[in-house]
Design a protein around this motif. Structure first.
Motif, mmCIF file in Angstrom:
data_model
loop_
_atom_site.group_PDB
_atom_site.id
_atom_site.type_symbol
_atom_site.label_atom_id
_atom_site.label_comp_id
_atom_site.label_asym_id
_atom_site.label_seq_id
_atom_site.Cartn_x
_atom_site.Cartn_y
_atom_site.Cartn_z
ATOM 1 N N SER A 228 57.690 43.986 13.429
ATOM 2 C CA SER A 228 56.307 44.222 13.867
ATOM 3 C C SER A 228 55.991 43.489 15.162
ATOM 4 C CB SER A 228 55.331 43.782 12.776
ATOM 5 O OG SER A 228 55.490 42.399 12.496
ATOM 6 N N ARG A 229 56.706 42.393 15.419
ATOM 7 C CA ARG A 229 56.467 41.630 16.647
ATOM 8 C C ARG A 229 56.887 42.410 17.895
ATOM 9 N NH1 ARG A 229 58.969 35.958 14.283
ATOM 10 N NH2 ARG A 229 57.047 35.184 13.277
ATOM 11 N N TRP A 230 57.858 43.317 17.743
ATOM 12 C CA TRP A 230 58.306 44.096 18.897
ATOM 13 C C TRP A 230 57.230 45.043 19.411
ATOM 14 C CZ3 TRP A 230 63.258 45.400 15.716
ATOM 15 C CH2 TRP A 230 64.127 44.295 15.730
ATOM 16 N N GLY A 231 56.282 45.384 18.541
ATOM 17 C CA GLY A 231 55.228 46.318 18.941
ATOM 18 C C GLY A 231 54.018 45.659 19.555
ATOM 19 N N ALA A 232 54.057 44.342 19.726
ATOM 20 C CA ALA A 232 52.909 43.623 20.286
ATOM 21 C C ALA A 232 52.638 44.093 21.711
ATOM 22 C CB ALA A 232 53.167 42.123 20.268
ATOM 23 N N ARG A 233 51.385 44.408 21.967
ATOM 24 C CA ARG A 233 50.982 44.883 23.303
ATOM 25 C C ARG A 233 49.713 44.169 23.723
ATOM 26 N NH1 ARG A 233 49.868 45.909 27.860
ATOM 27 N NH2 ARG A 233 49.924 47.934 28.905
ATOM 28 N N PRO A 234 49.818 42.861 24.038
ATOM 29 C CA PRO A 234 48.630 42.125 24.476
ATOM 30 C C PRO A 234 48.138 42.637 25.821
ATOM 31 C CG PRO A 234 50.607 40.832 24.832
ATOM 32 C CD PRO A 234 51.034 42.056 24.089
#
Length: 480
Positions: free
Chosen positions: A201-207
């Motif tokens: 799920s961390r790979w999908g982070a889009r800050p």
């Protein structure tokens, strides 16, 4: 008359001796040709040298943008440039690479300008590696960060690395293989240790942030640089396409694997993702020993980058001399079969530039490099139209219309990158180009007034289809 007769005998003897020496040199050079494994890692260092420097992509756009960028951008830029290089390096397996292509497509003026643009960008880029190496070392030894110790360090690095390069391409090739493995292996070890800690799920982070196009561009560029060594490659028609494919996979996977490990195993701290953070991430994932290995790998990677670029720039000058764009003396080789004057000129320019603070000059050099790449893609398309019967051992398997569309994507991106510059960069880029034009005119004056010796037949040969291919075409038509 006796002395005259004896002199002629001596001259004839010298000719036989020279001929024998040339044959021995030719046999020796064949045994010193670059093989597939050498070319793979030389391309790898021309383009990448490891994932060092990819961190800003995460800092600006987050893990998702960084991962997608290193997956998608090769299709926009890297693959078209690699396909171009594979086709033209096998069609023209000569030293000089893109200079030869531009000369064949548009004539000697554009060939010389291409050479000037690319050589200048090469030596300026190479001048950054000694300072980059010392920037890594000063983390452990702060004295390398300033003063006379730093200046001596730059001198020693440049001279030692240049001498290694001068000793021959096979030595450079095996050095690249060794340094490439030493700098890549720790990142695969980091991924192995990260597996139990991965959270997809961390790979999908889009800050919130922006897409750092320049990081993708400069980390996936320069696939054509090794083309200047085409004359030094064993069986280039077979070796180049294979080497480009292998180096492409090695490079792209080498960027993605550490990103997957660091972004998937650790909480995202955008402010930490500056240059050098991957080593810190490796320390958190596997321990301090892996952090130190990666830091040592970063230092060694600068040596590989320097060696690959120095080889390209020096052999480019040799190739330009062989087709008459530079004086014939630039084609002279050392006892190690490396370009003698080409090496001295490139190494000397690199050493001088290593002591300058030249951020603006680097940007100007990158600007003219982009001009050179636009000319390169134009040359690719022009040669397809101009010489459709040219023997192409590797041919991109599409017609001219599809090829135009493929080239349009990277050309549009080049224009986009160039448009981001400030006015001072345009002025410097234009000024550098004018210097190149004046140098071309000076070479013409030297040639016309016989001030220096030039090769006189090669340029005209490039401007037409080779005779053996024309004859083969005629015989084929006759047999039909």
């Amino acid at each position: 008359m006796a002395p005259l007769s004896r002199s002629s005998v001596e001259i004839e003897s010298e000719r036989h001796s020279t001929s024998s020496g040339i044959q021995q040199s030719s046999a020796s050079s064949k045994s010193k040709k670059l093989k597939l494994i050498h070319l793979i890692f030389l391309i790898y260092f021309e383009v990448s040298g490891g994932p060092f420097g990819e961190e800003p992509a995460v800092q600006k756009g987050g893990p998702l943008v960084a991962l997608l960028g290193f997956i998608i951008f090769p299709f926009v830029w890297s693959i078209p440039e690699a396909l171009l290089t594979a086709e033209l390096a096998t069609a023209y397996p000569d030293n000089g690479g893109y200079v030869v292509w531009a000369t064949a497509a548009f004539g000697p003026f554009w060939g010389f300008l291409m050479g000037w643009w690319k050589w200048l960008n090469g030596v300026i880029g190479n001048a950054a590696y000694p300072a980059l190496c010392l920037d890594y070392l000063k983390i452990i030894f702060p004295a390398f960060g300033h003063g006379s110790i730093r200046m001596v360090g730059i001198l020693v690095y440049t001279l030692a690395s240049s001498y290694l390069n001068f000793m021959g391409l096979t030595i450079v090739g095996w050095t690249a293989v060794t340094l490439g493995l030493v700098s890549l292996i720790p990142f695969y070890i980091m991924f192995f240790f990260s597996i139990p800690k991965l959270k997809p799920s961390r790979w999908g982070a889009r800050p919130k942030g922006s897409v750092d196009w320049t990081t993708f561009f400069w980390n996936l560029n320069f696939w054509d640089s090794v083309s200047t060594l085409a004359g030094e490659v064993e069986h280039p028609q077979r070796t180049f396409p294979r080497a480009l494919l292998c180096a492409g996979l090695l490079t792209c996977v080498g960027y993605i694997v550490p990103l997957l490990a660091a972004t998937g195993a650790l909480e995202l701290k955008k402010e930490s993702w500056s240059n050098g953070y991957l080593a810190e991430a490796a320390g958190e994932i596997a321990g301090a020993w892996l952090k130190y290995w990666i830091e040592v790998g970063a230092v060694l990677s600068t040596v590989g980058l320097f060696e690959a670029q120095m080889s390209s720039t020096s052999f480019q000058l040799l190739g330009m001399a062989k087709i008459g764009l530079l004086p014939a003396c630039m084609a002279k080789r050392s006892t190690y079969n490396t370009p003698l004057l080409g090496f001295l000129v490139s190494a000397g320019a690199t050493l001088v530039l290593s002591y300058l603070k030249f951020e603006t000059i680097v940007k100007a050099a990158n600007f003219v490099y982009s001009c050179g790449m636009l000319l390169e893609f134009a040359s690719f398309l022009r040669l397809r139209r101009k010489f459709p019967e040219l023997s192409r051992p590797y041919r991109v398997p599409v017609g001219i219309h599809v090829l135009t569309v493929i080239c349009a994507m990277p050309m549009a991106f080049l224009i986009f990158v160039m448009a981001q510059n400030r006015l001072v960069i345009y002025v410097l880029g234009f000024s550098v180009t004018v210097v190149g034009i004046l140098a071309y005119l000076l070479m013409n004056v030297c040639k016309k007034r016989n001030w220096m010796e030039f090769a006189v037949t090669e340029v005209s040969r490039l401007q037409s289809l080779p005779e053996n291919q024309t004859e083969a075409k005629t015989e084929s038509n006759g047999s039909v």
